[in-house]
Scaffold this active site. Structure first.
Site, mmCIF file in Angstrom:
data_model
loop_
_atom_site.group_PDB
_atom_site.id
_atom_site.type_symbol
_atom_site.label_atom_id
_atom_site.label_comp_id
_atom_site.label_asym_id
_atom_site.label_seq_id
_atom_site.Cartn_x
_atom_site.Cartn_y
_atom_site.Cartn_z
ATOM 1 N N CYS A 32 -36.759 77.683 -23.008
ATOM 2 C CA CYS A 32 -37.267 78.953 -22.475
ATOM 3 C C CYS A 32 -36.338 79.552 -21.416
ATOM 4 O O CYS A 32 -36.559 80.670 -20.972
ATOM 5 C CB CYS A 32 -38.667 78.759 -21.924
ATOM 6 N N CYS B 24 -53.286 81.103 -20.980
ATOM 7 C CA CYS B 24 -52.077 81.016 -21.802
ATOM 8 C C CYS B 24 -51.454 82.399 -21.948
ATOM 9 O O CYS B 24 -52.165 83.392 -22.088
ATOM 10 C CB CYS B 24 -52.418 80.494 -23.194
ATOM 11 N N LYS C 54 -47.723 86.430 -19.193
ATOM 12 C CA LYS C 54 -49.146 86.573 -19.529
ATOM 13 C C LYS C 54 -49.362 87.816 -20.364
ATOM 14 O O LYS C 54 -50.082 87.770 -21.367
ATOM 15 C CB LYS C 54 -49.972 86.638 -18.235
ATOM 16 N N HIS D 222 -44.104 85.766 -24.856
ATOM 17 C CA HIS D 222 -42.918 84.975 -24.553
ATOM 18 C C HIS D 222 -42.020 84.789 -25.772
ATOM 19 O O HIS D 222 -41.976 83.722 -26.372
ATOM 20 C CB HIS D 222 -43.372 83.616 -23.994
#
Lengths: 485, 398
Positions: free
Chosen positions: B88, B214, B340, B344
């Protein structure tokens, strides 16, 4: 004299009350009400005959030096492979020596006793000093059938040898018939059975007495010489009838555990034998009979060694460790009897690369890591560079087995996103007693019962099934240690 | 003695796609959308770019391997292009490559572009498979990313003796704050207000993390063009300088050695120390104006506040509940809505965060503009707390 040196058992944690089955399926076969008594043991979704056989073997080997084993025989009618030795997988999981004999015994419900007799005779002949036998079965019955109710899942293991014998092997008698009370073709998932009345009248009630009487005659014994007489029989009335034919006293008759676990197939005579040994006293004679395309009868005499305390769960211990499965549909999913959709995530491929598995067989199947010889840090998976930041030694390592090490739960969660037959998928890191940490799936537990610091032990389980290539993959999972009264 | 790259590299242009379930776009479209805005913002021509770094993680889903997806999509004229993947942290890692190229004097102008087209898997969450070694596939548990972070939540609760209800309340505040900011962020994926009750009552994903703990999963891309301060001065009035760029990668000890207590992230703690040194920051809580943190899960944002030294260990919940990190708080965090609300797309996220800091520093953020920011920090966390890659970037004016 050759005989049994140690015994162990394994019964999976789940029990399904047969009334639950009847409630779900009685509409289809109202006659099955006759069988809807007691419970059957049900393997978890990650268990099969190999994993259960391994668990029984681990129980049997508690406190014994595994390097002394010179052979492993495995018996089952539900081996996951037609070709690939199940005993080879179990031997690797148990970290047995490489230079051992190993074989699978299958194709009949007698195969458990056949494996035992073969091992005993090998030892008796002086060809090996110690041999391990394990037997396990997880047979399927079509939904709504008596077989579905009668069949249970379980395993037993016996260590045989010439020294420190707890039960001496004194003889055997054999009957071989192509009597087809049931069969399973090479492409079939389920047994096909003939009429029960015929099986009972012409099979069980004739062959079992014939085998026992044959053994008595061969060895010049009387039935009253035996403290315990063991023969599996799915039907309680037939079990009693046979006892009557043989003039057996109730105290001699070993219970079939049909109401507790059901018929564990090729393992069942040995499951009953292990249960009998748990309660046996020195000097007792024990007679064991298996039934399947004929009969095998063998008998033992218990020695003073039986009194020496040994740490093991045994069948009795596992009978107490139970958790009721109240949901019939869950049972169907666990046994792949109805197709549950686990979502697209479940379609991801796990390739089994045989060359990699071979290279890492001890790491994956044996849960063998290594330990730094300089600072003593244990590692799983094995590391060539020590993970201790203050050490960092390179290639100063020795093998170190984690499979037999208990540990504590370091962290845990229940994962609803992961594809699982029993969501949530529970997993977390384990800190092993003596050092070492790794992240494992947990099994045989629910999220609610877990706490950080809870004690766990390792259990060899089916990790995945690759349905494109028909490959069963195995690895170790953590199981909370539950105190049984 | 190495002194780092503080003030040696300037960002002269940035671009960012709309993030979301871009059912309408192919993977290549995301690259072009980010690049066109970035090039226009920089006010240069494509041929002036001398080298490029391409960030993409899940190559198995769309782009494939190597640097070619970037060079052929943009028709870069045979210049050096490098593909980077560092989980990431990939987007920030791409920028790091470009910045080091400029700082070293090897090139005058370099491009960093990260993109990920995730929403072609057919399911929620991140794609699995291909993300680990073959032996790991056979011995790792059956886990997904939220569960990997939930493990840290259980350790955090145990260490500080916090009940799940107390933790959930603080985590809920994190997500509610980000959604409020995301509403003001035109390029965000999730643009609606939520309440703390929504968060607490949401379906469980990986205990104790629920759905609103998540981040989203989305498609997106972002880009930056960097150059030297000298060239920047000749091109632009408003320079945004790179103050620090640091990466910390796990040694693996969290996963297998027993000294880590599991309640924080070792790589973030390390990368923050180096980043503050490089940028010359003594008191991050006072000196930093805004932050974009890797809030893949709410617990990650909570832990990161402490790992970055903004709050002493065990105290982040108080600052969170006090609104310290809200848009009108002392240190606004996730002013654009964070992962959020953006979701992502792995390779893009680091550059998307830098895009927000860059625009905030240039005063271009409209309704969500923070007053007079000087220093902004971005943070990415790849992998899981038990084995991670952390990147931290600090940008500043003058």
């Amino acid at each position: 004299m050759a005989g049994i040196v140690s015994y162990g058992g394994y019964i999976p944690r789940y029990r399904l009350n047969r009334k639950v089955i009847f409630k779900a399926m009685g509409w289809l076969n109202p006659g099955s009400a006759a069988y809807a008594r007691g419970e059957k043991s049900v393997a978890n979704f990650d268990e099969d005959s190999i994993s259960m056989g391994t668990a029984a073997a681990i129980d049997c080997l508690t406190g014994f030096d595994r390097s002394q084993a010179e052979g492993l025989y495995f018996a089952s009618t539900t081996m996951p492979y037609k070709e690939r030795l199940s005993a080879g997988i179990i031997a690797t999981a148990l970290n047995l020596p490489d230079a051992i004999r190993s074989a699978d015994f299958s194709n009949g419900l007698r195969s458990g006793t056949t494996a035992l007799i073969s091992a005993l005779e090998t030892v008796e002949a002086g060809r090996a000093k110690r041999m391990l036998i394990c037997a396990a079965d997880s047979r399927l019955g079509k939904t709504g059938t008596p077989q579905e109710m009668l069949f249970g899942d379980g395993a037993a293991a016996l260590l045989v040898g010439n020294d420190d014998v707890i039960a001496e092997f004194q003889g055997a008698y054999f009957l071989s018939y192509d009597f087809v009370d049931h069969y399973r073709g090479d492409l079939a998932k389920y047994d096909r059975s003939w009429e029960e009345r015929w099986i009972r009248d012409e099979g069980l009630e004739k062959f079992i007495p014939a085998a026992i009487n044959g053994l008595l005659k061969k060895y010049d014994l009387k039935i009253t010489d035996f403290a315990r007489v063991i023969y599996p029989c799915d039907y309680p009335a037939a079990h009693k009838k046979i006892a009557k034919i043989l003039s057996l006293e109730g105290s001699q008759l070993q219970g079939t555990m049909m109401n507790e676990i059901g018929d564990t197939g090729a393992a069942h005579p040995l499951v009953m034998l292990v249960k009998a040994l748990e309660d046996a006293s020195p000097g007792e004679k024990i007679l064991v009979v298996s039934f399947g395309n004929g009969c095998e009868a063998l008998f033992f005499e218990v020695t003073d060694e039986i009194g020496k305390p040994k740490k093991r769960n045994g069948i009795g211990g596992y009978l107490k460790r139970k958790f009721e499965l109240t949901n019939y549909e869950k049972y169907l999913v666990f046994r792949d009897l109805c197709q549950a959709d686990l979502g697209l995530r479940a379609e991801e491929d796990i390739w089994t690369r045989w060359s990699l598995l071979w290279r890492n067989r001890k790491v994956i199947f044996g849960l063998v890591g290594n330990r730094c010889k300089r600072c003593g840090t244990p590692h799983y998976p094995p590391q060539r560079v020590c993970a201790n930041p203050d050490c960092g030694a390179i290639d100063e390592i020795e093998d170190y087995t984690f499979a037999d090490k208990p540990g504590n739960i370091f962290n845990f969660t229940g994962d609803m996103l992961a594809a699982s037959f029993d969501p949530p998928a529970i997993h977390g890191q384990i800190d092993f007693d003596g050092g070492g940490r790794y992240w494992f799936d947990f099994t045989d537990c629910t999220l609610d019962e877990l706490n950080i610091g809870m004690r766990v032990e390792m259990s060899f389980r089916k990790r995945y099934y690759d349905d494109r290539r028909n490959i069963h993959g195995y690895f170790w999972k953590a199981v909370p240690i539950k105190e049984v009264e | 003695m190495a002194t780092g790259i503080k003030d040696k590299v300037v960002i002269i242009g940035m671009g960012c796609t709309r993030f979301g379930e871009r059912w309408d776009t192919n993977a290549e479209d995301l690259i072009i959308e980010a690049f066109v805005e970035c090039l226009e913002d920089a006010g240069i021509e494509k041929k002036e770019i001398q080298a490029a770094w391409w960030g993409c993680h899940f190559d198995q889903v769309n782009y494939g391997k190597a640097a070619v997806p970037l060079s052929t999509t943009l028709k870069l004229p045979f210049i050096p292009v490098t593909r980077v993947d560092n989980w990431c942290a990939t987007g920030t890692e791409a920028l790091r490559g470009a910045c080091y190229a400029v700082a070293s004097g090897a090139y005058d102008i370099a491009l960093a572009l990260g993109a990920e087209k995730l929403k072609d898997t057919g399911y929620g969450g991140l794609p699995g498979g291909g993300n680990t070694s073959q032996i790991n596939l056979m011995i790792k548990p059956n886990y997904t990313a939220p569960a990997g972070f939930a493990l840290m939540a259980t350790r955090y609760m145990a260490k500080y003796k916090i009940s799940p209800d107390e933790l959930k309340r603080a985590l809920a505040h994190i997500s509610v704050k980000s959604h409020a900011n995301g509403l003001l962020s035109p390029k965000a994926h999730l643009r609606r207000l939520i309440t703390e009750e929504d968060v607490i009552k949401a379906p469980m994903i990986a205990w104790p993390l629920g759905l609103y703990d998540c981040c989203g999963v989305s498609d997106g891309g972002a880009a930056a063009i960097v150059t030297t301060p000298e060239i920047a001065r000749s091109l632009k009035k408003d320079p945004v300088l790179v103050k620090a760029l640091q990466i910390s990668v796990t040694s693996g000890e969290e996963a297998i050695y027993t000294s880590w207590d599991g309640s924080y992230v070792m790589t973030t703690t390390q990368a923050a120390k180096w980043a503050y040194e490089e940028a010359g920051i003594k008191n991050p809580r006072e000196e930093i104006s805004l932050m974009e943190l890797h809030d893949c899960f709410s617990i990650t944002e909570l832990s990161t506040y402490e790992d970055l030294g903004i709050c002493p260990r065990g105290t982040a919940m108080k600052d969170i509940m006090d609104g310290f990190f809200d848009l009108d708080g002392k240190l606004p965090t996730q002013s654009d809505g964070g992962l959020k609300c953006f979701g992502h797309p792995i390779g893009a996220s680091g550059l998307r965060m830098l895009y927000e800091i860059y625009n905030q520093l240039l005063g271009r953020c409209g309704e969500r503009q923070i007053k007079d920011p000087h220093l902004g920090l971005t943070h990415n966390l790849g992998g899981l707390p038990s084995g991670s890659v952390c990147s931290i970037a600090i940008l500043g004016r003058e």
